[in-house]
Write a protein that holds these residues in place. Structure first.
Motif, PDB file in Angstrom:
ATOM      1  N   PRO A   1       0.816  -1.214   0.000  1.00 52.62           N
ATOM      2  CA  PRO A   1       0.000   0.000   0.000  1.00 52.62           C
ATOM      3  C   PRO A   1       0.851   1.267   0.000  1.00 52.62           C
ATOM      4  N   GLU A   2       0.439   2.230  -0.801  1.00 55.84           N
ATOM      5  CA  GLU A   2       1.209   3.457  -0.979  1.00 55.84           C
ATOM      6  C   GLU A   2       1.460   4.180   0.338  1.00 55.84           C
ATOM      7  N   THR A   3       0.480   4.176   1.224  1.00 57.05           N
ATOM      8  CA  THR A   3       0.647   4.875   2.497  1.00 57.05           C
ATOM      9  C   THR A   3       1.787   4.307   3.324  1.00 57.05           C
ATOM     10  N   GLN A   4       2.140   3.039   3.096  1.00 61.38           N
ATOM     11  CA  GLN A   4       3.177   2.389   3.879  1.00 61.38           C
ATOM     12  C   GLN A   4       4.574   2.522   3.280  1.00 61.38           C
ATOM     13  N   VAL A   5       4.670   2.947   2.026  1.00 61.34           N
ATOM     14  CA  VAL A   5       5.997   3.002   1.380  1.00 61.34           C
ATOM     15  C   VAL A   5       6.345   4.383   0.834  1.00 61.34           C
ATOM     16  N   ARG A   6       5.420   5.338   0.894  1.00 60.42           N
ATOM     17  CA  ARG A   6       5.676   6.636   0.272  1.00 60.42           C
ATOM     18  C   ARG A   6       6.958   7.273   0.804  1.00 60.42           C
ATOM     19  N   ALA A   7       7.114   7.307   2.128  1.00 61.62           N
ATOM     20  CA  ALA A   7       8.300   7.940   2.710  1.00 61.62           C
ATOM     21  C   ALA A   7       9.573   7.194   2.334  1.00 61.62           C
ATOM     22  N   ASP A   8       9.508   5.867   2.275  1.00 63.55           N
ATOM     23  CA  ASP A   8      10.690   5.066   1.935  1.00 63.55           C
ATOM     24  C   ASP A   8      11.090   5.259   0.477  1.00 63.55           C
ATOM     25  N   VAL A   9      10.112   5.390  -0.405  1.00 58.04           N
ATOM     26  CA  VAL A   9      10.429   5.645  -1.810  1.00 58.04           C
ATOM     27  C   VAL A   9      11.046   7.036  -1.956  1.00 58.04           C
ATOM     28  N   ASP A  10      10.466   8.019  -1.268  1.00 60.20           N
ATOM     29  CA  ASP A  10      11.006   9.384  -1.337  1.00 60.20           C
ATOM     30  C   ASP A  10      12.433   9.447  -0.808  1.00 60.20           C
ATOM     31  N   ALA A  11      12.735   8.620   0.210  1.00 59.19           N
ATOM     32  CA  ALA A  11      14.070   8.635   0.812  1.00 59.19           C
ATOM     33  C   ALA A  11      15.053   7.716   0.095  1.00 59.19           C
ATOM     34  N   GLY A  12      14.569   6.930  -0.882  1.00 61.81           N
ATOM     35  CA  GLY A  12      15.446   6.039  -1.627  1.00 61.81           C
ATOM     36  C   GLY A  12      15.680   4.696  -0.979  1.00 61.81           C
ATOM     37  N   ARG A  13      14.994   4.430   0.133  1.00 62.49           N
ATOM     38  CA  ARG A  13      15.165   3.118   0.783  1.00 62.49           C
ATOM     39  C   ARG A  13      14.465   2.011   0.001  1.00 62.49           C
ATOM     40  N   LEU A  14      13.414   2.373  -0.717  1.00 55.23           N
ATOM     41  CA  LEU A  14      12.737   1.467  -1.632  1.00 55.23           C
ATOM     42  C   LEU A  14      12.667   2.125  -3.003  1.00 55.23           C
ATOM     43  N   VAL A  15      12.603   1.283  -4.039  1.00 57.87           N
ATOM     44  CA  VAL A  15      12.588   1.779  -5.417  1.00 57.87           C
ATOM     45  C   VAL A  15      11.374   1.197  -6.135  1.00 57.87           C
ATOM     46  N   GLU A  16      10.682   2.020  -6.911  1.00 52.09           N
ATOM     47  CA  GLU A  16       9.553   1.536  -7.705  1.00 52.09           C
ATOM     48  C   GLU A  16      10.063   0.817  -8.949  1.00 52.09           C
ATOM     49  N   LEU A  17       9.447  -0.314  -9.271  1.00 47.36           N
ATOM     50  CA  LEU A  17       9.837  -1.026 -10.480  1.00 47.36           C
ATOM     51  C   LEU A  17       9.557  -0.179 -11.712  1.00 47.36           C
ATOM     52  N   VAL A  18       8.370   0.422 -11.739  1.00 50.38           N
ATOM     53  CA  VAL A  18       7.989   1.320 -12.833  1.00 50.38           C
ATOM     54  C   VAL A  18       7.572   2.634 -12.183  1.00 50.38           C
ATOM     55  N   PRO A  19       8.442   3.622 -12.129  1.00 47.46           N
ATOM     56  CA  PRO A  19       8.137   4.862 -11.424  1.00 47.46           C
ATOM     57  C   PRO A  19       6.816   5.492 -11.881  1.00 47.46           C
ATOM     58  N   GLY A  20       6.003   5.851 -10.906  1.00 47.00           N
ATOM     59  CA  GLY A  20       4.734   6.512 -11.199  1.00 47.00           C
ATOM     60  C   GLY A  20       3.593   5.579 -11.515  1.00 47.00           C
ATOM     61  N   ARG A  21       3.868   4.291 -11.689  1.00 45.28           N
ATOM     62  CA  ARG A  21       2.810   3.337 -12.027  1.00 45.28           C
ATOM     63  C   ARG A  21       2.167   2.806 -10.749  1.00 45.28           C
ATOM     64  N   ARG A  22       0.875   3.000 -10.599  1.00 49.01           N
ATOM     65  CA  ARG A  22       0.157   2.563  -9.413  1.00 49.01           C
ATOM     66  C   ARG A  22      -0.895   1.516  -9.791  1.00 49.01           C
ATOM     67  N   THR A  23      -1.272   0.708  -8.813  1.00 51.28           N
ATOM     68  CA  THR A  23      -2.423  -0.177  -8.963  1.00 51.28           C
ATOM     69  C   THR A  23      -3.480   0.313  -7.982  1.00 51.28           C
ATOM     70  N   GLU A  24      -4.675   0.558  -8.477  1.00 45.57           N
ATOM     71  CA  GLU A  24      -5.754   1.067  -7.646  1.00 45.57           C
ATOM     72  C   GLU A  24      -6.813  -0.006  -7.443  1.00 45.57           C
ATOM     73  N   VAL A  25      -7.146  -0.269  -6.193  1.00 44.57           N
ATOM     74  CA  VAL A  25      -8.154  -1.280  -5.856  1.00 44.57           C
ATOM     75  C   VAL A  25      -9.297  -0.588  -5.110  1.00 44.57           C
ATOM     76  N   PRO A  26     -10.451  -0.408  -5.759  1.00 44.43           N
ATOM     77  CA  PRO A  26     -11.588   0.188  -5.045  1.00 44.43           C
ATOM     78  C   PRO A  26     -12.128  -0.785  -4.002  1.00 44.43           C
TER      79      PRO A  26
END
Length: 303
Positions: free
Chosen positions: A249-274
């Motif tokens: 979930p984005e809420t759990q990794v946003r800070a880590d991605v911003d800090a470089g501790r985690l990396v997105e496989l495809v930057p900017g690509r999200r999966t949305e589940v209603p």
């Protein structure tokens, strides 16, 4: 179906108990009768409604008609207990006052993040316990349809017969991995050939988020090596420690991605589940309060 004006409440309870416990023998022990009496009650109910209600297999399975009556049994029990509670309103409730038990089907991420807050709030004003059935959000409505649960967090907006649907919001996921994992497995980026070989983490075999993401990105059905970890906290830890990439979930990794501790496989690509809250259509103060708390708690986590 033949004309049915009144269903024997004892037979109804027996049916629901048999489906819940799975055998006539276990049902007999709980109801303090013989297995023969259990069988006779269910046969009499089947004769009365003109339908087969259970498949005689182990464990017992409710037929489609049986599922309807199992739901009715649970609804009746809930309303009866709420009526007793209302009659006792203003009086001191002692330890003998029964709790209402509410089974709920929910996906693991909602359970891990915001659901418990809602349940705690409901328990503050109701004598209630909960049975949490963990299931992928794409499969929780089946539990509701079978009468296993009274309510469910689901990705399916189509109402189960006899249920109300409330939109909760959208849970957004990012496909992430550790920077070390990225350097080792995707040094040239998310190429299809590399993604087909790159280790992946998935929750369980009902979790399709990762495979769906791969299909959307590559337009191919890939089968990379998978580590199955059916625990949200351990899943998150495994991704962070480089066992594979995964959808978090984005809420759990946003800070880590911003800090470089985690990396997105495809930057900017999200999966949305209603996500939606489906619950039995009952005029129940407990269900009304539960729905209010569920929707309120979800707003803080979902978009």
């Amino acid at each position: 179906m033949k004309d049915v004006t009144q269903i024997d409440p004892v037979a109804l309870r027996t049916l629901a108990t048999a489906v819940r416990l799975g055998t006539f023998e276990a049902t007999a022990r709980e109801l303090h009768v013989t297995p023969s009496a259990v069988s006779q009650r269910i046969k009499a109910l089947e004769t009365y409604v003109g339908r087969v209600l259970v498949h005689r297999v182990k464990p017992l399975e409710a037929t489609e008609a049986g599922q309807v009556l199992v739901r009715l049994a649970a609804q009746t029990e809930l309303l009866e207990r709420e009526a007793v509670s209302e009659l006792l309103e203003g009086e001191q409730h002692d330890d003998e006052t029964p709790f209402v038990s509410v089974p709920i089907a929910v996906n693991a991420d909602a359970l891990y993040t915001w659901l418990i807050d809602a349940l705690v709030a409901v328990q503050a004003s109701h004598r209630v316990t909960f049975e949490i059935v963990r299931e992928d959000q794409s499969r929780t409505t089946e539990r509701l349809r079978r009468g296993d649960v009274m309510a469910a967090v689901t990705s399916d907006p189509r109402p189960v017969p006899g249920c109300r649907v409330v939109k909760l919001g959208i849970m957004r996921y990012r496909a992430v991995a550790s920077s070390e994992w990225m350097h080792a497995h995707l040094p040239d980026g998310p190429l299809t050939t590399a993604l087909a070989r790159a280790p992946m983490v998935a929750f369980d075999r009902n979790d399709t988020l990762q495979h769906d993401f791969l299909r959307k990105v590559t337009r191919r059905h890939l089968t990379p090596p998978v580590t199955w970890i059916p625990s949200v906290g351990d899943f998150d830890n495994a991704v962070r420690r480089g066992m594979g990439w995964g959808m978090i979930p984005e809420t759990q990794v946003r800070a880590d991605v911003d800090a470089g501790r985690l990396v997105e496989l495809v930057p900017g690509r999200r999966t949305e589940v209603p996500l939606f809250w489906q619950h039995w259509r009952l005029e129940s103060p407990l269900m009304a309060d539960l729905t209010s708390e569920i929707t309120g708690a979800a707003q803080g986590w979902l978009g």
